[in-house]
Design an enzyme around this catalytic site. Structure first.
Site, PDB file in Angstrom:
ATOM      1  CG  ASP A 186      -2.125  -0.509   1.111  1.00  0.00           C
ATOM      2  OD1 ASP A 186      -2.802  -0.589  -0.012  1.00  0.00           O
ATOM      3  OD2 ASP A 186      -2.872  -1.006   2.028  1.00  0.00           O
TER       4      ASP A 186
HETATM    5  C1  GLC Z   1      -1.598  -3.506   5.482  1.00  0.00           C
HETATM    6  C2  GLC Z   1      -2.700  -3.959   4.712  1.00  0.00           C
HETATM    7  C3  GLC Z   1      -2.450  -4.760   3.296  1.00  0.00           C
HETATM    8  C4  GLC Z   1      -1.401  -4.432   2.819  1.00  0.00           C
HETATM    9  C5  GLC Z   1      -0.091  -4.183   3.804  1.00  0.00           C
HETATM   10  C6  GLC Z   1       1.054  -3.822   2.896  1.00  0.00           C
HETATM   11  O1  GLC Z   1      -1.371  -4.955   5.899  1.00  0.00           O
HETATM   12  O2  GLC Z   1      -3.872  -4.089   5.156  1.00  0.00           O
HETATM   13  O3  GLC Z   1      -3.543  -4.696   2.451  1.00  0.00           O
HETATM   14  O4  GLC Z   1      -1.117  -5.345   1.512  1.00  0.00           O
HETATM   15  O5  GLC Z   1      -0.305  -3.590   4.616  1.00  0.00           O
HETATM   16  O6  GLC Z   1       0.794  -2.475   2.683  1.00  0.00           O
HETATM   17  C1  GLC Z   2      -0.654   2.596   5.809  1.00  0.00           C
HETATM   18  C2  GLC Z   2       0.036   1.376   6.554  1.00  0.00           C
HETATM   19  C3  GLC Z   2      -0.248  -0.085   5.535  1.00  0.00           C
HETATM   20  C4  GLC Z   2      -1.715   0.055   5.344  1.00  0.00           C
HETATM   21  C5  GLC Z   2      -2.272   1.277   4.931  1.00  0.00           C
HETATM   22  C6  GLC Z   2      -3.712   1.069   5.131  1.00  0.00           C
HETATM   23  O1  GLC Z   2      -0.210   2.801   4.687  1.00  0.00           O
HETATM   24  O2  GLC Z   2       1.397   1.508   6.495  1.00  0.00           O
HETATM   25  O3  GLC Z   2       0.345  -0.987   6.150  1.00  0.00           O
HETATM   26  O4  GLC Z   2      -1.923  -1.034   4.612  1.00  0.00           O
HETATM   27  O5  GLC Z   2      -1.882   2.508   5.731  1.00  0.00           O
HETATM   28  O6  GLC Z   2      -4.486   2.314   4.842  1.00  0.00           O
END
Ligand code: GLC
Ligand code: GLC
Length: 840
Positions: free
Chosen positions: A508
């Site tokens: 993300d």
């Molecule tokens: C969080 C989110 C997931 C994403 C991950 C890596 O665990 O829930 O959707 O893939 O972060 O960014």
């Molecule tokens: C932030 C976190 C990530 C997550 C995302 C969700 O970017 O670092 O892990 O997936 O928020 O909104």
């Protein structure tokens, strides 16, 4: 499971909370017999929590009795209030106080009073938590659970006087009600201080804020004892400028007995007991949620119609009924845990596979990433990508519920095959605030449906007619949804004909089209409008390849003959492009950015190698035949593997990069910037298993295995019985410290890695594959698996100490050709013996 009376002899004494602050101390242990984690001191490094409830009413409970509960949606239907980021941590929500006639008072769960207890123990089990303590010769035991199918939590309290003299004991209960909408509750005080309303009838406290207008739900807090008094106003209960640790009412031993209006409504019962020496007494409290039909809301003007709820209250205040409910809960979980159980030479594997890992998978299935002690229950609904992956660890336990969830997810899919990033659990509609355009999202649906089909053989799901974007009239079979999911990627290819990344892919925080320079702007939703046609993701290419292969197999098994070759060829072409444009020499590239520059390449100064494409590409079979997979995994070991797990990228980003986005917002070693982002580690375990390197696969498994990390709880800090999202990487000053426990895709993927790839027992379209890849030191292991209506008792022997290689399989005494166990579906038990070794 239930102890009639608490016996202090059973409780390990913990001496002083002040002793031994540093280093190697123990906070508890696993009881593999009872399937509990037993916490032996209340001052754990972070609250060590458990979840209660399995469907509609869900609650979190910490090792000191804290936490909150809600009905279905932690934002819109919050039952009790919780103060995030509070000091001291984790107080409020629910509480119990005991008071002796000399004025001494304490909490039998330690918080919120925090008076030193002579003995303390908290057992977290599947769906229940039991806290026991001793103070001044009063043994207290409180068991918390949510009965199956009910929308209430039970607190079952047993008090035992071990003194030689009789005791005058008072009990005060406490819950602080949330005014339902958890976000509004924390922000809109000018209104909320005026809206709170309650009723008290027969000792039951009913919370009915906004029931007068548009709500048809209310909460209730009941107690099995005649009450000596009650409180409904937080301010009156606590007294001015006091905290939950020293409420005026408890200190003085006197309830106020009035029904409050406005301010902060609470529920508190006062109970007076006299306990003879050695006498025990039991009290049951119920905290519940109820709804009335719109036209049957009131029994008199403004008065809640309580006819339905009174029946439920009567039932569960009966100890026999409460006993039976707890017993039913135990059976329910034992049944789920028995679907896949293992006996291996390693105790950590056994307890994770047999209890804790599937248990965590049910919690992530229920909650996605919405409500934990780190997720506020406010901003994150049911994630599309997250839930499809959570399903991978869940389907074998409750396939019918998995099916329903798959259909709900598909119904939020957009007509172009894309997906909302999240949906709202109450309305089941896509959440427009977070939007879509995370270009990996749709692919995960193909993986979850594939897993569902392999587990159940229920191909009828492919014909289920489901809407797009929740719009009536757009119904199409699920099979069509899957085709569109794949087409979504094919319609969005970049300059190297690799998939465009959109807002982000699995990571993300790799925001290649964002270019955000404004503080506070969401990296997740902001997008530079001039960007978006260049940045490509090798990760999505790998994921697409995997999904397209699954689709080809689905087509084959469901009679869509024309599609079989088509999707295989799409998979091949994509794999080819990864070979050409996604290989960096020693590992798979991560991406191309908006300028077409490589990310995750030896050409970069920072972020030269990333874990995600190494895992997903190899799982998709890319590079397995030509040595590149081996090379990539050796690079992972060389550059990314640490004693606390495999970090996400190296070197960590040391400054903010406008062209990379959120990943570079985190200080080095945290979260997506080079922490051990545990979700990704099992992809490497699986890849190692695909290559047959069982020692390495298992070594990686152990590095992040919560149970194996229990001895370093002072470093790890989070619960040792479940996975956390992240462990600080080696660039971080707190290397090895876990964060964001419970709600993480780590749960499902680790269960997949250990059960399906290391132990190697996995469902396929036409049977159950047995193809272990284990540490060669193991002489064997046993797995019992219920699958499509039969039980397979699988005994694996490894006399020549190999990691991988099935030499012979016999089923019920007959030699089997290959390693695919047939589908029996005969409700019988089948003995399978598997001999590992090299074929002559
Ligand atoms: C969080 C989110 C997931 C994403 C991950 C890596 O665990 O829930 O959707 O893939 O972060 O960014
Ligand atoms: C932030 C976190 C990530 C997550 C995302 C969700 O970017 O670092 O892990 O997936 O928020 O909104």
């Amino acid at each position: 499971m239930r102890n009639k009376a608490t016996n202090s002899g059973e409780l390990r004494m913990y001496n002083s909370l002040k002793q031994n602050r540093s280093g190697g101390k123990s906070y508890g242990h696993f009881d593999d017999e009872t399937k509990e984690y037993v916490i032996s001191r209340p001052d754990t490094p972070t609250p060590w929590i458990n979840y209660l409830g399995e469907k509609d009413y869900l609650a979190m409970i910490s090792n000191t009795g804290g936490g909150y509960s809600f009905y279905r949606d932690p934002r819109q239907r919050r039952v009790i209030r919780y103060r995030y980021n509070a000091v001291p941590a984790d107080n409020g929500g629910r509480a119990l106080y005991l008071r002796l006639s000399d004025g001494d008072f304490w909490s039998p769960t330690w918080q919120p009073v925090r008076k030193e207890l002579q003995a303390y123990e908290c057992c977290h089990g599947a769906g229940y938590t039991r806290i026991r303590s001793v103070h001044r010769g009063v043994e207290a035991e409180v068991t918390y659970f949510v009965p199956l199918g009910q929308t209430l939590e039970v607190w079952r309290v047993t008090l035992h006087n071990t003194n030689d003299a009789p005791l005058e004991l008072q009990v005060f209960s406490l819950v602080e009600f949330c005014l339902w909408n958890a976000l509004d509750d924390m922000t809109n005080f000018q209104r909320n201080y005026n809206t709170g309303e309650l009723e008290v009838e027969d000792g039951v406290i009913y919370h009915k804020t906004e029931y007068r207008e548009r709500r048809n739900h209310f909460a209730y807090f009941a107690c099995s004892e005649p009450v000596a008094g009650f409180d409904t106003s937080r301010d009156a209960f606590l007294g001015p400028y006091r905290g939950f640790d020293c409420p005026l009412v408890v200190q003085e031993g006197k309830s106020n007995n009035f029904v409050t209006h406005g301010w902060a409504p609470i529920g508190s019962h006062q109970i007076k007991l006299t306990l003879a020496p050695d006498e025990s007494h039991e009290i049951i409290f119920l905290l519940g949620y109820a709804e009335n039909q719109q036209d049957k809301k009131f029994s008199a003007p403004g008065v809640i119609n309580k006819s339905n709820v009174k029946r439920t209250i009567r039932q569960y205040l009966d100890p026999a009924k409460a006993d039976a409910a707890l017993e039913a809960l135990r059976k329910y979980w034992d049944e789920l845990f028995s679907i896949y159980s293992a006996q291996t030479p390693d105790k950590h594997v056994n307890r994770m596979v047999n209890v804790w890992n599937p248990y965590q998978c049910t919690v992530t299935f229920n909650l996605s990433r919405s409500a934990s002690f780190y997720e506020s229950g406010i901003s994150r609904g049911i994630g599309f990508r997250d839930t499809n992956q959570d399903l991978l660890g869940y389907i074998h336990m409750l396939p019918a519920r998995a099916r329903e969830r798959i259909l709900d997810l598909a119904a939020t899919q957009l007509p172009n095959g894309g997906a909302y990033h999240q949906y709202d659990p109450l309305t089941k509609r896509g959440n427009a605030d977070v939007g879509g355009g995370f270009n990996d999202d749709p692919q995960w649906l193909v993986l979850s449906v594939a897993a569902y089909l392999k587990e159940t053989g229920d191909y009828s799901i492919l014909d289920e007619s489901v809407v797009y974007d929740n719009k009536p009239g757009t119904e199409q079979p699920i099979y069509d949804h899957l085709k569109r999911a794949l087409q979504y990627t094919l319609d969005r290819l970049g300059p190297h004909r690799l998939p465009l990344i959109g807002h982000a892919d699995w990571n993300d925080c790799l925001n290649l089209n964002c270019f955000s320079a404004t503080p506070g702007e969401s990296f997740q939703t902001h997008m530079d409008t001039t960007a978006g046609t260049t940045a490509e993701s090798v990760f999505i290419a790998g994921l697409f390849t995997l999904a397209a292969k699954e689709m080809s197999a689905i087509a084959e098994c469901s009679g869509h003959q024309d599609d079989v070759a088509y999707y295989l060829s799409q998979a091949d072409q994509m794999a080819q492009r990864v070979m050409e444009h996604g290989w960096d020499g020693e590992w798979f590239l991560r991406a191309y950015d908006h300028f077409g520059t490589k990310i995750g390449s030896k050409e970069c100064n920072e972020g030269r190698i990333f874990i995600e494409p190494q895992g997903i590409c190899i799982m998709a079979g890319i590079g397995v035949d030509n040595g590149r997979a081996v090379q990539a995994l050796d690079s992972v070991q060389k550059h990314l593997a640490t004693e606390h797990g495999i970090v996400l990228n190296q070197p960590a980003y040391t400054r903010y990069y406008l062209n990379l986005g959120e990943i570079s917002s985190y200080p080095p070693g945290y979260k997506e910037n080079a922490s051990v982002f545990c979700h990704t580690n099992p992809w490497i375990m699986i890849s190692e298993a695909i290559l047959g390197r069982g020692d390495r696969a298992f070594d990686y498994y152990m590095r992040i295995c919560p149970s194996a990390r229990e001895p370093i709880s002072n470093i790890h800090r989070c619960e040792p019985y479940i996975y956390a999202q992240t462990i600080a990487g080696r660039d971080a000053p707190t290397f090895g410290e876990a964060k964001n426990s419970w709600l993480t895709g780590t749960a499902a993927w680790n269960l997949v890695a250990i059960t399906q790839w290391i132990l190697g027992v996995r469902a396929d379209h036409d049977g159950l594959i047995v193809d272990p890849c284990i540490p060669k030191e193991w002489s064997g292991f046993k797995v019992t698996r219920r699958f499509r209506g039969a039980t397979y008792v699988i005994e694996v022997k490894n006399p020549s100490h190999v990691c991988k290689g099935v030499k012979q399989v016999t089923v019920d005494g007959k030699i089997l050709d290959g390693k695919l166990l047939p589908i029996f579906g005969d409700n019988k038990m089948h003995q399978v013996s598997v001999l590992l070794g090299t074929k002559a």
